[in-house]
Design an enzyme around this catalytic site. Structure first.
Site, PDB file in Angstrom:
ATOM      1  N   ALA A  52      18.434  -2.266  17.826  1.00 14.76           N
ATOM      2  CA  ALA A  52      19.264  -1.676  18.877  1.00 14.76           C
ATOM      3  C   ALA A  52      20.615  -1.245  18.321  1.00 14.76           C
ATOM      4  O   ALA A  52      21.149  -0.202  18.709  1.00 14.76           O
ATOM      5  CB  ALA A  52      19.454  -2.674  20.017  1.00 14.76           C
ATOM      6  N   LEU A  54      21.148  -0.265  15.231  1.00 15.61           N
ATOM      7  CA  LEU A  54      20.896   0.952  14.458  1.00 15.61           C
ATOM      8  C   LEU A  54      20.633   2.142  15.379  1.00 15.61           C
ATOM      9  O   LEU A  54      21.041   3.263  15.079  1.00 15.61           O
ATOM     10  CB  LEU A  54      19.711   0.734  13.519  1.00 15.61           C
ATOM     11  CG  LEU A  54      19.934  -0.277  12.396  1.00 15.61           C
ATOM     12  CD1 LEU A  54      18.629  -0.530  11.643  1.00 15.61           C
ATOM     13  CD2 LEU A  54      21.001   0.213  11.444  1.00 15.61           C
ATOM     14  N   LEU A  55      19.980   1.885  16.491  1.00 17.92           N
ATOM     15  CA  LEU A  55      19.693   2.949  17.450  1.00 17.92           C
ATOM     16  C   LEU A  55      20.975   3.456  18.107  1.00 17.92           C
ATOM     17  O   LEU A  55      21.080   4.627  18.444  1.00 17.92           O
ATOM     18  CB  LEU A  55      18.719   2.420  18.505  1.00 17.92           C
ATOM     19  CG  LEU A  55      18.128   3.397  19.502  1.00 17.92           C
ATOM     20  CD1 LEU A  55      17.344   4.481  18.778  1.00 17.92           C
ATOM     21  CD2 LEU A  55      17.222   2.663  20.458  1.00 17.92           C
ATOM     22  N   ASP A  56      21.945   2.596  18.270  1.00 10.57           N
ATOM     23  CA  ASP A  56      23.227   3.003  18.838  1.00 10.57           C
ATOM     24  C   ASP A  56      24.042   3.877  17.886  1.00 10.57           C
ATOM     25  O   ASP A  56      24.942   4.583  18.332  1.00 10.57           O
ATOM     26  CB  ASP A  56      24.064   1.771  19.197  1.00 10.57           C
ATOM     27  CG  ASP A  56      24.035   1.461  20.667  1.00 10.57           C
ATOM     28  OD1 ASP A  56      23.574   2.319  21.428  1.00 10.57           O
ATOM     29  OD2 ASP A  56      24.462   0.366  21.050  1.00 10.57           O
ATOM     30  N   ALA A  57      23.749   3.832  16.614  1.00 12.57           N
ATOM     31  CA  ALA A  57      24.506   4.635  15.650  1.00 12.57           C
ATOM     32  C   ALA A  57      24.217   6.124  15.797  1.00 12.57           C
ATOM     33  O   ALA A  57      25.081   6.955  15.522  1.00 12.57           O
ATOM     34  CB  ALA A  57      24.192   4.181  14.231  1.00 12.57           C
TER      35      ALA A  57
END
Length: 75
Positions: A52, A54-57
């Protein structure tokens, strides 16, 4: 000039949409795998939180590019 604002809006919108879909898939897979193997739930939750982050980056990079377009290219 207006095309730059439209491009920035498309970048932000697609980043938000893709992140929402990614979080939905990630959460669904977490629930599915936790239901299959409850003893693995803490490990799966830890890995899900890492993913999550990494997905927010991805949308943050899109925000940076959109700000560059708005303030540097159009300004």
């Amino acid at each position: 000039m207006e095309i730059v604002f439209i491009a920035a809006a498309i970048i932000l919108g697609s980043g938000a949409l893709a992140t929402g879909i990614g979080f939905a898939l990630l959460g669904g897979k977490l629930l599915e795998s936790s239901a299959r193997q409850p003893e693995m739930a803490p490990q799966l939750q830890t890995k899900t939180f890492i993913m999550a982050g990494l997905l927010d980056a991805v949308p943050m990079i899109g925000v940076g590019i959109a700000m560059y377009l708005i303030f540097v290219v159009a300004g």
